[in-house]
Structure formats: C-alpha cells, structure tokens
Design a protein around this motif. Sequence first.
Motif, mmCIF file in Angstrom:
data_model
loop_
_atom_site.group_PDB
_atom_site.id
_atom_site.type_symbol
_atom_site.label_atom_id
_atom_site.label_comp_id
_atom_site.label_asym_id
_atom_site.label_seq_id
_atom_site.Cartn_x
_atom_site.Cartn_y
_atom_site.Cartn_z
ATOM 1 N N LEU A 202 -8.397 3.731 -3.548
ATOM 2 C CA LEU A 202 -8.509 3.267 -4.931
ATOM 3 C C LEU A 202 -9.095 4.348 -5.824
ATOM 4 O O LEU A 202 -9.957 5.118 -5.397
ATOM 5 N N ARG A 203 -8.629 4.342 -7.064
ATOM 6 C CA ARG A 203 -9.315 5.105 -8.098
ATOM 7 C C ARG A 203 -9.584 4.111 -9.227
ATOM 8 O O ARG A 203 -8.646 3.539 -9.797
ATOM 9 N N LEU A 204 -10.852 3.863 -9.517
ATOM 10 C CA LEU A 204 -11.220 2.886 -10.543
ATOM 11 C C LEU A 204 -11.729 3.594 -11.790
ATOM 12 O O LEU A 204 -12.468 4.573 -11.708
ATOM 13 N N GLU A 205 -11.330 3.072 -12.959
ATOM 14 C CA GLU A 205 -11.925 3.522 -14.217
ATOM 15 C C GLU A 205 -13.364 3.016 -14.259
ATOM 16 O O GLU A 205 -13.709 2.051 -13.557
ATOM 17 N N PRO A 206 -14.189 3.621 -15.123
ATOM 18 C CA PRO A 206 -15.587 3.155 -15.198
ATOM 19 C C PRO A 206 -15.696 1.662 -15.525
ATOM 20 O O PRO A 206 -16.668 1.003 -15.128
ATOM 21 N N ASP A 207 -14.688 1.093 -16.214
ATOM 22 C CA ASP A 207 -14.745 -0.339 -16.525
ATOM 23 C C ASP A 207 -14.157 -1.213 -15.415
ATOM 24 O O ASP A 207 -14.027 -2.431 -15.580
ATOM 25 N N GLY A 208 -13.780 -0.581 -14.307
ATOM 26 C CA GLY A 208 -13.290 -1.358 -13.172
ATOM 27 C C GLY A 208 -11.780 -1.520 -13.138
ATOM 28 O O GLY A 208 -11.246 -2.161 -12.228
ATOM 29 N N THR A 209 -11.075 -0.951 -14.091
ATOM 30 C CA THR A 209 -9.607 -1.016 -14.057
ATOM 31 C C THR A 209 -9.074 -0.145 -12.920
ATOM 32 O O THR A 209 -9.579 0.960 -12.696
ATOM 33 N N VAL A 210 -8.061 -0.659 -12.242
ATOM 34 C CA VAL A 210 -7.459 0.106 -11.149
ATOM 35 C C VAL A 210 -6.550 1.185 -11.750
ATOM 36 O O VAL A 210 -5.450 0.900 -12.226
ATOM 37 N N ALA A 211 -7.031 2.427 -11.748
ATOM 38 C CA ALA A 211 -6.231 3.533 -12.293
ATOM 39 C C ALA A 211 -5.119 3.901 -11.324
ATOM 40 O O ALA A 211 -3.997 4.194 -11.725
ATOM 41 N N ASP A 212 -5.441 3.865 -10.045
ATOM 42 C CA ASP A 212 -4.399 4.117 -9.047
ATOM 43 C C ASP A 212 -4.819 3.480 -7.728
ATOM 44 O O ASP A 212 -6.010 3.283 -7.472
ATOM 45 N N VAL A 213 -3.821 3.179 -6.927
ATOM 46 C CA VAL A 213 -4.086 2.497 -5.655
ATOM 47 C C VAL A 213 -3.013 2.872 -4.637
ATOM 48 O O VAL A 213 -1.853 3.065 -4.984
ATOM 49 N N GLY A 214 -3.428 2.999 -3.400
ATOM 50 C CA GLY A 214 -2.492 3.158 -2.287
ATOM 51 C C GLY A 214 -2.859 2.157 -1.210
ATOM 52 O O GLY A 214 -4.041 1.959 -0.914
ATOM 53 N N ILE A 215 -1.855 1.465 -0.668
ATOM 54 C CA ILE A 215 -2.108 0.477 0.390
ATOM 55 C C ILE A 215 -1.160 0.765 1.557
ATOM 56 O O ILE A 215 0.055 0.806 1.374
ATOM 57 N N GLY A 216 -1.740 0.992 2.715
ATOM 58 C CA GLY A 216 -0.945 1.221 3.920
ATOM 59 C C GLY A 216 -1.132 0.070 4.892
ATOM 60 O O GLY A 216 -2.197 -0.542 4.942
ATOM 61 N N LEU A 217 -0.090 -0.262 5.630
ATOM 62 C CA LEU A 217 -0.164 -1.335 6.622
ATOM 63 C C LEU A 217 0.323 -0.812 7.972
ATOM 64 O O LEU A 217 1.328 -0.097 8.043
#
Lengths: 292, 154
Positions: A202-217
């Motif tokens: 995860l990369r979160l903005e200071p306000d908690g918005t998800v700026a980017d995400v990667g999910i592996g299974l």
Amino acid sequence: MQVPAQFEYRRATSVQDAVALLARYGSESRVVAGGHSLIPMMKLRLAQPELLVDINDLAELGGVRVVDGELRLGALLRHAELLACAEAGERVPVLHDAERVIADPAVRNRGTVGGSVCQADPSEDLSAAFCALRAVAVVRGTDGHEREVPMRAFFRGPYETAVGPAELLVELRVSLWSTGSAYVKVDRRSGDWAVAAAAAALRLEPDGTVADVGIGLTAVGARGFVAAEAEDDLRGRAAGVDAFARAGRLAAAHCAPVADQRGPVDYKRHLAGELTVRALARAADRTGVPWR
Amino acid sequence: MEVTLTVNGREHTREIEPRLLLVHLLRDDLGLTGTHWGCDTSNCGACVVWMDELPVKSCTVLAAMAGGRRVRTVEGLEGPSGLDPVQTSFIACHGLQCGFCTPAMLMTARWLLDHDPDPSEDDIREAVSGVTCRCTGYENIVRAIRHAAAGGSP
C-alpha cells in the motif's frame, strides 16, 4: 530410495557460460541453484533434464542492495540471506513476512529467491509478494542482452515462466513505492505450502487515501498471482475496514481455487477474501498513516 | 565424474555419478552413517549436515554440488576434549529416544548456539522446525538445547 535419472552435470563459471550451456542443450537442460524444488522433482522423475547447469558459484548473482530507489535482489540470493537483510525487511516487510513462512531454516539456507519464482509453483509464497509489489525480473540471454519482465507477466502458468530456454534470471528489482506491506498465510503445519495466502502493498496519502495498492494471492488460482479487480476498486478510496472488506470480497470472487488435500473450494475462497483483508490491514498499519 | 570435498576437515576424492546425493556419498562411500537418511523429500530433516558452515538437508544436495565445499557431519562434532556440549546435554536431558533425528538435531543445535548463545524457547523451536522428531514431543530436545546454552554440564 528416490534417485534421479541420469544427467550430465556442469558447473557454470559465469552467467555467459551458463547461458551458453543452456543454449546448447535447449529445453533438455535445467538450471540448478538451491535445488530444493528441482531435485525432489528429479527424484520423482517429474523432471528429467539431460544437463544440469549448477550456478551456485556465480557470486555476481548473489546479494541484496538498494540502488536508485529500488531494492535489487540477486537471483541466487538465499532465502536466509534475504531474511537476514534488515534493510529489506524495513523497506519491504512483505518479503520478510513471506520468507519466514517458506519451508524451514535448513531449506532457507539453500533455496534461492530466483529459484522460487522460476519454479513457478502455484502455491509459492514469494511470487504473490513480488506481484503485489509490481517487481521486475531481469533476464539475460546468449548475447549478454538483458530484458526486463514485469513479475505480473512473468508467470505463464503452473511451472511455466517468461524465461526462455537460453536465458537466465539474474535479478529481481522492487521499486520502493509502497509505504506498508504484509503477507498473511494459512498453512496446515509449520513450513507447509499455503492453503491460501495474500500479499498486500500500500501507499497511503497523509489523509488515508489509497494512492496505490498491490494485492497478490497464492494457491487460489488467481490469474498471475494478482487480485486485479480488488486493486482497481480500492485505489482512490479511503483506507478503512469497509474498503478493505470490499477488496476482500472482490479478491474472493475473482480467484479460482481448486479442491485438494489442503481444502475444498469454498474454504479456500473464504481464505482468499479474509487473508486479503488481513494483509491490507497489516500493510496499512505499517504505513504509519492513521486509518480505519 | 570426479568430486573432491572436505568432510570433517579431511579431503576426499571419489568417482561418482552426477545423480548421487550427498547423503549417500557420506553414508555409503565415506562410511559416515551418523547422518541419517529419512524421508528423501527434504521434509523430515534427518539428513541435516553443514555445508560451508550452514545446516542443509543432504538428501536434497547433489554430491557433485558439494564439490570444493566443506561438509561437517555429526562425526565431526566431538572436539579434542570430548563430546560437544550439545551431545552431553542431549544425554543429560534425555533429548532422544529412538535416536533417528538426533544427529540432525545436534548439528542444528550446534549451529544455533554458535550464532545465538542464549536462544529463547521460541528461537529453539523455530531452529529445529525443519527436523522431525516422533518420540520426544520436542520438550526434552528444547530442554537439552537450553541446557547446552547454559554450559552443558551433565
């Protein structure tokens, strides 16, 4: 007594030498590094290479370091060496989470990062972690030419990768875009293959918005080890219990587990969703940004 | 092919088939039967030896891959002044029953204590997690390794 079929053994003296040997023997040759996937398969005669190219002397393929904002892992990096690298654990904790649950310490002394991804076992742990991180594989061919393959295009199917018959994986590069990451696995006993597992970056903005995400299974038949629909849904949302639960439902809905001795389909699907939620929550905790 | 490796400080050269596994070279060619051969699938860990100072499962290492490297087996554990403290501790704490896993447990314990002289119970359980014991329930093995860490007196 399990004995591999006959083969010729050569110890490569350089990457160029290894690739030249692979080119000469084509698909009848295999690279051996740690050997903890290949040798058991050779004992069971599931693999019967005519030539085994041992790359263990190639020091240039070892080591882990941060260069140009990237974590660079040599293909011959042992699992134990990656676990011992504090900087890697700090910058990309998903890798340490995954390494801690790969087999056992003696196997991790021998097994390599490159060998694990090249084996392309659908239940392998690092594959999901590298895909969540959008890592890049560096592959070298006969003329010394290097090409970069995104990990999300690396796996062509069970036990099949983008590495050609006369090519060698030399490095894995992890861009340090994520500010929190985690790997969560359910297994039946210590060191076993996953029933299911999820990796989140995860990369979160200071306000908690998800700026980017990667999910592996892992081990649930997710295409390319990735939960792409869940990622797309989560990006731009506020990190939180509801958003992560949505991502979990999407991850579960879009994977394709098969029933085996590790569990039935509905259980594995349930795990895919639940472990996605837990991996996202742990990754979010590690960003240091308040969320929930 | 010919392979030369150092085992317990002694150099050995043998003519081998490339498919020979290290565990069989040690046991059948060099007569070092202290290293046990169990599951053959790198799960049980009975075959753990050191290669270049690291515990490895010798059923999953080709003898050819050990060429030029240093191997240490349980036969190389005893020092000039007698048994290693992990050996005396396994005796003192009844850390074995049938003994099948013991050489691997000893090699694993020695390596752990060389790198962490005061391991916690969790550290010990993690360290031996690749070696299966079906007799002791691990309790006495953990106790023996703690005992060795504390000096290993009988």
